[in-house]
Design a protein around this motif. Structure first.
Motif, PDB file in Angstrom:
ATOM      1  N   LEU A   8       0.760  -1.356  -0.055  1.00  0.00           N
ATOM      2  CA  LEU A   8      -0.089   0.080   0.172  1.00  0.00           C
ATOM      3  C   LEU A   8       0.895   1.213  -0.058  1.00  0.00           C
ATOM      4  O   LEU A   8       1.819   1.528   0.780  1.00  0.00           O
ATOM      5  CB  LEU A   8      -1.025  -0.051   1.350  1.00  0.00           C
ATOM      6  N   LEU A   9       0.837   2.122  -0.920  1.00  0.00           N
ATOM      7  CA  LEU A   9       1.415   3.450  -1.093  1.00  0.00           C
ATOM      8  C   LEU A   9       0.495   4.414  -0.443  1.00  0.00           C
ATOM      9  O   LEU A   9      -0.578   4.814  -1.249  1.00  0.00           O
ATOM     10  CB  LEU A   9       1.699   3.769  -2.366  1.00  0.00           C
ATOM     11  N   ALA A  10       0.564   5.154   0.527  1.00  0.00           N
ATOM     12  CA  ALA A  10       0.021   6.055   0.959  1.00  0.00           C
ATOM     13  C   ALA A  10       0.624   7.420   0.439  1.00  0.00           C
ATOM     14  O   ALA A  10       1.676   7.868   0.856  1.00  0.00           O
ATOM     15  CB  ALA A  10      -0.084   6.107   2.770  1.00  0.00           C
ATOM     16  N   THR A  11      -0.065   8.195  -0.207  1.00  0.00           N
ATOM     17  CA  THR A  11       0.444   9.269  -0.814  1.00  0.00           C
ATOM     18  C   THR A  11      -0.451  10.709  -0.646  1.00  0.00           C
ATOM     19  O   THR A  11      -1.621  10.658  -0.400  1.00  0.00           O
ATOM     20  CB  THR A  11       0.659   9.206  -2.137  1.00  0.00           C
ATOM     21  N   SER A  12       0.507  11.797  -0.449  1.00  0.00           N
ATOM     22  CA  SER A  12      -0.107  13.083  -0.376  1.00  0.00           C
ATOM     23  C   SER A  12      -0.366  13.671  -1.906  1.00  0.00           C
ATOM     24  O   SER A  12      -0.656  14.794  -2.109  1.00  0.00           O
ATOM     25  CB  SER A  12       0.843  14.110   0.222  1.00  0.00           C
ATOM     26  N   LEU A  13       0.033  12.680  -2.757  1.00  0.00           N
ATOM     27  CA  LEU A  13       0.140  13.313  -4.439  1.00  0.00           C
ATOM     28  C   LEU A  13       1.185  13.974  -4.716  1.00  0.00           C
ATOM     29  O   LEU A  13       1.849  13.766  -5.733  1.00  0.00           O
ATOM     30  CB  LEU A  13      -1.392  13.961  -4.854  1.00  0.00           C
ATOM     31  N   SER A  14       1.664  15.023  -3.664  1.00  0.00           N
ATOM     32  CA  SER A  14       2.661  15.720  -4.000  1.00  0.00           C
ATOM     33  C   SER A  14       3.997  14.853  -3.868  1.00  0.00           C
ATOM     34  O   SER A  14       5.147  15.499  -4.604  1.00  0.00           O
ATOM     35  CB  SER A  14       2.798  16.937  -3.401  1.00  0.00           C
ATOM     36  N   ASP A  15       3.794  13.816  -3.171  1.00  0.00           N
ATOM     37  CA  ASP A  15       5.311  13.002  -2.816  1.00  0.00           C
ATOM     38  C   ASP A  15       5.606  11.816  -4.180  1.00  0.00           C
ATOM     39  O   ASP A  15       6.448  11.299  -3.964  1.00  0.00           O
ATOM     40  CB  ASP A  15       5.454  12.604  -1.507  1.00  0.00           C
ATOM     41  N   LEU A  16       4.575  11.636  -5.083  1.00  0.00           N
ATOM     42  CA  LEU A  16       4.527  10.690  -5.852  1.00  0.00           C
ATOM     43  C   LEU A  16       5.935  10.693  -6.802  1.00  0.00           C
ATOM     44  O   LEU A  16       6.393   9.470  -7.160  1.00  0.00           O
ATOM     45  CB  LEU A  16       3.323  10.851  -6.765  1.00  0.00           C
ATOM     46  N   LYS A  17       6.439  11.652  -6.918  1.00  0.00           N
ATOM     47  CA  LYS A  17       7.641  11.753  -7.865  1.00  0.00           C
ATOM     48  C   LYS A  17       8.696  11.078  -7.118  1.00  0.00           C
ATOM     49  O   LYS A  17       9.672  10.314  -7.978  1.00  0.00           O
ATOM     50  CB  LYS A  17       8.042  13.343  -7.807  1.00  0.00           C
ATOM     51  N   PHE A  18       8.889  10.972  -6.008  1.00  0.00           N
ATOM     52  CA  PHE A  18       9.954  10.064  -5.169  1.00  0.00           C
ATOM     53  C   PHE A  18       9.361   8.818  -4.596  1.00  0.00           C
ATOM     54  O   PHE A  18      10.123   8.027  -4.273  1.00  0.00           O
ATOM     55  CB  PHE A  18      10.775  11.004  -4.315  1.00  0.00           C
ATOM     56  N   THR A  19       8.228   8.793  -4.100  1.00  0.00           N
ATOM     57  CA  THR A  19       7.563   7.642  -3.700  1.00  0.00           C
ATOM     58  C   THR A  19       7.167   6.756  -4.528  1.00  0.00           C
ATOM     59  O   THR A  19       7.351   5.348  -4.157  1.00  0.00           O
ATOM     60  CB  THR A  19       6.388   8.076  -2.715  1.00  0.00           C
ATOM     61  N   LEU A  20       6.499   6.834  -5.548  1.00  0.00           N
ATOM     62  CA  LEU A  20       6.110   6.034  -6.738  1.00  0.00           C
ATOM     63  C   LEU A  20       7.269   5.219  -7.103  1.00  0.00           C
ATOM     64  O   LEU A  20       6.964   3.874  -7.323  1.00  0.00           O
ATOM     65  CB  LEU A  20       5.355   6.606  -7.840  1.00  0.00           C
ATOM     66  N   PRO A  21       8.487   5.577  -7.597  1.00  0.00           N
ATOM     67  CA  PRO A  21       9.349   4.679  -7.762  1.00  0.00           C
ATOM     68  C   PRO A  21      10.007   3.670  -6.955  1.00  0.00           C
ATOM     69  O   PRO A  21      10.204   2.728  -7.328  1.00  0.00           O
ATOM     70  CB  PRO A  21      10.478   5.659  -8.260  1.00  0.00           C
ATOM     71  N   ILE A  22       9.850   4.190  -5.732  1.00  0.00           N
ATOM     72  CA  ILE A  22      10.304   3.164  -4.686  1.00  0.00           C
ATOM     73  C   ILE A  22       9.201   2.168  -4.511  1.00  0.00           C
ATOM     74  O   ILE A  22       9.486   0.886  -4.466  1.00  0.00           O
ATOM     75  CB  ILE A  22      10.360   4.011  -3.385  1.00  0.00           C
ATOM     76  N   ALA A  23       7.959   2.489  -4.437  1.00  0.00           N
ATOM     77  CA  ALA A  23       6.897   1.438  -4.411  1.00  0.00           C
ATOM     78  C   ALA A  23       6.938   0.600  -5.750  1.00  0.00           C
ATOM     79  O   ALA A  23       6.619  -0.663  -5.424  1.00  0.00           O
ATOM     80  CB  ALA A  23       5.582   2.256  -4.181  1.00  0.00           C
ATOM     81  N   MET A  24       7.312   1.106  -6.711  1.00  0.00           N
ATOM     82  CA  MET A  24       7.063   0.217  -7.840  1.00  0.00           C
ATOM     83  C   MET A  24       8.457  -0.855  -8.139  1.00  0.00           C
ATOM     84  O   MET A  24       8.235  -1.849  -8.183  1.00  0.00           O
ATOM     85  CB  MET A  24       7.220   0.783  -9.286  1.00  0.00           C
ATOM     86  N   GLN A  25       9.616  -0.282  -7.258  1.00  0.00           N
ATOM     87  CA  GLN A  25      10.762  -1.182  -7.042  1.00  0.00           C
ATOM     88  C   GLN A  25      10.253  -2.268  -6.168  1.00  0.00           C
ATOM     89  O   GLN A  25      10.660  -3.570  -6.575  1.00  0.00           O
ATOM     90  CB  GLN A  25      11.773  -0.337  -6.531  1.00  0.00           C
ATOM     91  N   GLN A  26       9.480  -1.982  -5.012  1.00  0.00           N
ATOM     92  CA  GLN A  26       9.043  -2.820  -4.039  1.00  0.00           C
ATOM     93  C   GLN A  26       8.290  -3.920  -4.831  1.00  0.00           C
ATOM     94  O   GLN A  26       8.431  -5.080  -4.744  1.00  0.00           O
ATOM     95  CB  GLN A  26       8.431  -2.285  -2.978  1.00  0.00           C
ATOM     96  N   ALA A  27       7.257  -3.362  -5.494  1.00  0.00           N
ATOM     97  CA  ALA A  27       6.397  -4.276  -6.289  1.00  0.00           C
ATOM     98  C   ALA A  27       7.081  -5.369  -7.185  1.00  0.00           C
ATOM     99  O   ALA A  27       6.646  -6.612  -7.221  1.00  0.00           O
ATOM    100  CB  ALA A  27       5.128  -3.553  -6.768  1.00  0.00           C
TER     101      ALA A  27
END
Length: 300
Positions: free
Chosen positions: A16-35
């Protein structure tokens, strides 16, 4: 904590990626790496604030339309999901209104997530409150491991020639064995080299207790290391001296760590009564993701 639960948390099937949306630039790549690493399903969740319960300047009310905020959030989530699906990852999103901490914890439980990924408010605010009270409450309350992505993150790629390296900061308390089993399981699943590190207070050189303290800690670390056979990586242990924050960060940086694992409990560096802000200085200053596990949830 049962062995099956350790394996589920160490090898998550639902992230589960909990996002403020403004942080997606750096949280999404990490979440994708994990997945991708775990062949896991990814869910991206955003919590809209309830404007009826917020204290907002009347002048700003005209710019705080619930409909406008929801539409913008829907578009951002749709774009993020499309990016993830193009990488071959099963992904969906969820948009709810409410109190962020309560909704993230409730959703993680309802969806039966095995790991949470969450980040800071952005690189533009380099201070101790970057992760804020919201993230602090989540990390201390949620019952699953949480991967914290800080503002100074440097994304590192691994290969068969350069395996992933994990640093597990061992507090050597009564829960150390179970925390170590979790950390070693994570390393095994990643095929990662792992270092079990304990930070001792600085002792004057030549002081009679220095060698005793270091030697005792080293023996305990070696016992933790011996509790599980790691076939896919090279485990090691080391005792360092200094203050917890600086010592953990320095060791992780010197050894090019791809992940730091920390336990959150009343006996670890995450307790505000030990050194105020220790945990969040680690999270805010770390150049790699920090995997946090609330020890009480693991075996309470």
């Amino acid at each position: 904590m049962s062995s099956s639960q350790i394996q589920r948390w160490a090898n998550p099937g639902r992230i589960l990626l909990a996002t403020s949306l403004s942080d997606l630039k750096f949280t999404l790549p990490i979440a994708m790496q994990q997945a991708l690493a775990y062949k896991a399903e990814l869910k991206i969740a955003h919590i809209l604030p309830n404007l009826n319960t917020l204290q907002i300047d009347p002048v700003l009310m005209a710019y705080c339309s619930s409909e406008r905020m929801q539409k913008a959030a829907e578009n951002a989530l749709k774009k993020a999901v499309a990016t993830v699906e193009r990488a071959g990852i099963r992904c969906s999103s969820s948009l709810v209104t409410g109190v962020v901490v309560e909704e993230v914890i409730r959703f993680a439980d309802k969806w039966k997530a095995d790991r949470l990924v969450a980040g800071s408010q952005g690189k533009a605010k380099p201070n101790l409150h970057l992760l804020g009270s919201v993230a602090e409450s989540i990390f201390h309350s949620i019952e699953i491991p949480a991967l914290a992505v800080g503002p100074k993150l440097i994304v590192k790629k691994t290969s068969s020639q350069t395996p992933m390296r994990i640093v597990f900061a061992a507090s050597l308390d009564h829960d150390s064995r179970r925390m170590a089993e979790f950390a070693l399981s994570v390393a095994e699943n990643h095929g990662a080299d792992i270092s079990l590190v304990h930070v001792c207070p600085e002792v004057a050189e030549g002081h009679p207790s220095a060698a005793r303290v270091t030697g005792y800690a080293k023996i305990m670390l070696e016992e933790l290391l011996a509790m599980r056979t790691i076939k896919k990586s090279r485990p090691s242990c080391e005792v360092v001296q200094g203050q917890p924050v600086g010592a953990i960060l320095d060791y992780a940086k010197q050894h090019s760590a791809n992940m730091i694992i920390l336990g959150a409990s009343a006996h670890s560096a995450f307790d505000s009564r030990f050194i105020p802000g220790t945990a969040y200085r680690v999270l805010c200053e770390s150049q790699c993701p920090v995997l946090v596990l609330k020890q009480e949830s693991a075996w309470g």
